[in-house]
Design an enzyme around this catalytic site. Structure first.
Site, short mmCIF file in Angstrom:
data_model
loop_
_atom_site.label_atom_id
_atom_site.label_comp_id
_atom_site.label_asym_id
_atom_site.label_seq_id
_atom_site.Cartn_x
_atom_site.Cartn_y
_atom_site.Cartn_z
CG PHE A 231 37.85 35.68 30.69
CD1 PHE A 231 38.17 35.88 29.70
CD2 PHE A 231 38.66 36.05 31.64
CE1 PHE A 231 39.64 36.73 29.32
CE2 PHE A 231 39.83 36.66 31.55
CZ PHE A 231 39.92 37.40 30.07
CE LYS B 291 32.16 30.96 39.54
NZ LYS B 291 31.36 31.68 38.59
CB SER C 222 43.08 36.60 39.43
OG SER C 222 41.83 36.39 40.21
CB ALA D 284 36.14 27.45 35.21
CD GLU E 4 32.10 36.16 37.14
OE1 GLU E 4 31.99 34.89 36.78
OE2 GLU E 4 32.01 36.39 38.26
CB CYS F 182 47.53 31.21 32.72
SG CYS F 182 47.54 29.34 32.29
CD GLU G 292 48.01 37.42 35.23
OE1 GLU G 292 47.42 37.51 36.29
OE2 GLU G 292 48.22 36.59 34.18
P1 NAD Z 1 38.97 34.88 38.14
O1 NAD Z 1 39.89 35.16 39.59
O2 NAD Z 1 38.60 37.18 37.89
O3 NAD Z 1 37.71 34.27 38.41
C1 NAD Z 1 37.60 33.15 37.83
C2 NAD Z 1 36.96 32.28 38.56
O4 NAD Z 1 36.53 33.24 40.17
C3 NAD Z 1 35.18 32.98 37.99
O5 NAD Z 1 34.86 32.15 37.91
C4 NAD Z 1 34.99 34.39 38.72
O6 NAD Z 1 33.30 33.68 38.79
C5 NAD Z 1 35.33 34.01 39.92
N1 NAD Z 1 36.20 34.86 40.80
C6 NAD Z 1 35.92 36.34 40.81
N2 NAD Z 1 36.20 37.02 41.34
C7 NAD Z 1 35.97 36.48 42.45
C8 NAD Z 1 35.81 36.80 44.06
N3 NAD Z 1 36.53 38.16 44.13
N4 NAD Z 1 35.83 35.90 45.14
C9 NAD Z 1 35.34 34.79 44.43
N5 NAD Z 1 35.12 34.44 43.04
C10 NAD Z 1 35.67 34.54 42.17
O7 NAD Z 1 40.25 35.19 36.96
P2 NAD Z 1 39.96 36.01 34.94
O8 NAD Z 1 39.81 37.01 35.21
O9 NAD Z 1 38.39 34.98 34.61
O10 NAD Z 1 41.19 34.63 34.29
C11 NAD Z 1 42.12 35.43 34.29
C12 NAD Z 1 43.45 34.94 35.44
O11 NAD Z 1 43.03 33.89 35.60
C13 NAD Z 1 44.52 35.82 34.93
O12 NAD Z 1 45.00 35.75 36.11
C14 NAD Z 1 44.98 34.20 34.86
O13 NAD Z 1 46.93 34.42 35.01
C15 NAD Z 1 44.29 33.46 36.24
N6 NAD Z 1 45.14 31.63 34.42
C16 NAD Z 1 45.77 31.00 35.81
C17 NAD Z 1 45.66 29.47 34.99
C18 NAD Z 1 47.12 28.87 35.20
O14 NAD Z 1 46.49 27.62 34.97
N7 NAD Z 1 47.93 29.05 36.46
C19 NAD Z 1 45.72 28.81 33.67
C20 NAD Z 1 44.18 30.44 33.25
C21 NAD Z 1 44.14 31.37 33.87
#
Ligand code: NAD
Length: 517
Positions: free
Chosen positions: A168, A192, A245, A166, A195, A300, A401
């Site tokens: 943040f 998960k 992301s 998930a 964090e 998002c 973004e």
């Molecule tokens: P993020 O990708 O940084 O983190 C999401 C999850 O991925 C976390 O649980 C994190 O621990 C894990 N993660 C992060 N980097 C990783 C890596 N390099 N390798 C493996 N796992 C990794 O995203 P965020 O900053 O928490 O959330 C914001 C993003 O989520 C924005 O881009 C937003 O547009 C997107 N989002 C999309 C939707 C949708 O339905 N399309 C909904 C909510 C958020």
């Protein structure tokens, strides 16, 4: 709720009082994580005070959590679906009863306002409500007499252990997009959480157990990339739901698929609003201000990009005025519209993009950096609402973004046709909104636009859970959507049973040749 009361609640249940480390959730209890040696700090974004540390779950502990989920699956899959629904019925009641606590934990760790955090909980609650009546969606098909004496039935069966990763920005809603439907379909689930915002998931897991979910059906394994890698590679995990992301999601989709799992991944966005001159000006301006700056732009589906057609470019002045009137502050405070960004890194990144956008030729009719921090919160990650105008599609503010309270108004266009072309040229395709009073324009837009979620005079058209969340283009990976009918499809597999009950011992059961009728 207050920050102090939410800290006390966390310490009472899942924050180890001596180490400040978040516990995992295993077999229906909070348990101290084995020491893997690496941690992620969780901060209150309004103050940057340390709340606690999220551990990377060690490989051995992760294996043991999945093993428990596998064992739990053997019993849970045989529990009648009506009973699984009853657990959800009790769960929705407990979520309602604990909305203030869930919202408080969201505000503490994510920063969004309490009112907005309640919306985060409510939108997730609605998925739980649909899980209460998932049985009709779990029906298979049947057809009698497909050949002499032969009938055919298909069943929708659970997959086994599923996992969720998930982001943040919706600490309650997005986990609730995932596990309620998965477990009601008969799977067990390892979550998960982000964090950065794990607290709401901890309370949600505890409430699920209180609602009657048996031990091991829902577990929480904390961590960052190492836990994600374990999820992608563990042979017992059959399906992964990811929201976040593009960088993380594209990797997870590839890595999970490579290891034979189903992966659904909702990714990043750049959502456009198109203004036509025949739209209702005041109502549209108000809707844009809310959808661009609500949750500090960290949704998002935030309407982060504006395409003005013709003279609607004059409306930007009204939008700037509306944005100036928003109150920026700590999420627990009354009357606040816009809270802080999730981290100092996010704040710096948004500042950098505004700076660079201006250098690349954008006008800045409202610069949220100038106001600095908020009174009473000298260390918070605040960025005040910002409006960029006359932004070219080559500009950094259009290409990336931003995920902050920044509305990017692109160079105005003359026609709806040009607006559609511009939007279809953008790599993302999450949400889009058109403001107009013309049915013909709305119909043209609806049919020609390449975006998963289209709003006509609806700024943030997130589908309710009887539908599914439907991204398009780079905003999605995988081919089965979240929640609704698609969600049930994602968490189940079909089994088809063909039966031939011989009427006597001479009944033909088939021979060497494939039958032709
Ligand atoms: P993020 O990708 O940084 O983190 C999401 C999850 O991925 C976390 O649980 C994190 O621990 C894990 N993660 C992060 N980097 C990783 C890596 N390099 N390798 C493996 N796992 C990794 O995203 P965020 O900053 O928490 O959330 C914001 C993003 O989520 C924005 O881009 C937003 O547009 C997107 N989002 C999309 C939707 C949708 O339905 N399309 C909904 C909510 C958020």
């Amino acid at each position: 709720p207050t920050a102090d009361s939410m800290m006390a609640l966390s310490k009472e249940h899942w924050l180890d009082s001596s180490t400040g480390v978040y516990k995992n959730y295993v077999k229906g209890s909070f348990v101290e994580a084995q020491d893997s040696g690496t941690f992620h700090s969780v901060f209150n974004p309004a103050t940057n005070e340390l709340i606690g540390k999220v551990p990377d779950t060690s490989d051995a502990e992760f294996d043991s959590i999945v093993a428990k989920a596998q064992t739990a699956f053997e019993d849970w899959k045989t529990v009648p679906v009506q009973q699984r629904q009853r657990v959800m019925l009790e769960y929705q009641r407990l979520i309602r009863e604990n909305t203030n606590e869930l919202a408080g934990l969201i505000t503490l760790e994510n920063g969004k306002t309490i009112a907005d955090a309640k919306g985060d909980v409510f939108r997730g609650l609605e998925v739980v409500e649909t899980a209460c009546q998932a049985a009709p969606l779990l029906l298979g098909d049947s057809l009698a007499g497909i050949a002499t004496n032969i009938d055919c039935i298909s069943y929708r069966e659970p997959l086994g252990v599923c996992a969720g990763i998930a982001p943040f920005n919706f600490p309650a809603m997005i986990p609730l997009w995932m596990f309620p439907l998965a477990v009601t379909a008969g799977n067990t689930f390892v979550l998960k959480p982000s964090e950065k915002t794990p607290g709401a998931s901890m309370l949600l897991a505890d409430l699920a157990t209180k609602a009657g979910l048996p031990e091991g059906v829902l577990s929480i394994a904390h961590g960052g990339k190492s836990t994600v890698d374990n999820i992608c590679r563990h042979p017992a995990i059959k399906a992964i739901s990811f929201v976040g992301s593009n960088a993380a999601g594209e990797y997870i989709h590839e890595e999970g698929s490579k290891h034979g799992k189903r992966v659904q991944a909702n990714l990043g966005a750049k959502n456009h609003a198109v203004l036509l001159p025949d739209a209702s000006r005041d109502a549209t301006v108000k809707a844009i201000v809310g959808a661009a700056f609500g949750a500090a732009g960290q949704r998002c589906m935030a309407l982060s990009t504006l395409v003005c057609v013709g003279k609607t470019q004059e409306w930007i002045d009204d939008i700037v005025q509306g944005a100036k009137e928003l109150t920026v502050g700590g999420g627990f405070d009354v009357g606040v519209d816009v809270g802080p960004l999730i981290s100092t890194q996010s704040q710096e990144r948004v500042h950098h993009i505004i700076d660079q956008a201006a250098k690349e030729g954008a006008q800045v009719p409202l610069d949220g950096r100038q106001k600095g921090n908020v009174e009473g919160y000298p260390n918070g990650n605040f960025v005040h609402p910002t409006v960029l105008a006359n932004v070219s599609t080559e500009n950094i503010a259009y290409r990336e973004e931003i995920f902050g309270p920044v509305l990017t108004c692109v160079e105005p266009v003359d026609t709806l046709e040009e607006a559609i072309q511009l939007i279809n040229g953008n790599p993302y395709g999450n949400g889009v909104a058109l403001f107009t009073s013309s049915g013909a324009a709305a119909r043209k837009f609806t049919h020609e636009i390449q975006a998963g979620q289209v709003g006509i005079n609806v700024p943030i058209p997130v589908p309710l859970p009887m539908f599914s969340f439907t991204g398009n283009k780079a905003s999605i990976r995988g081919d089965i959507n979240f929640y609704g009918k698609s969600g049930v499809q994602f968490y189940t597999q079909l089994k088809t049973v063909t039966t031939n009950w011989p009427v006597d011992e001479n009944t033909d059961l088939g021979g060497v040749i494939m039958p032709t009728m």
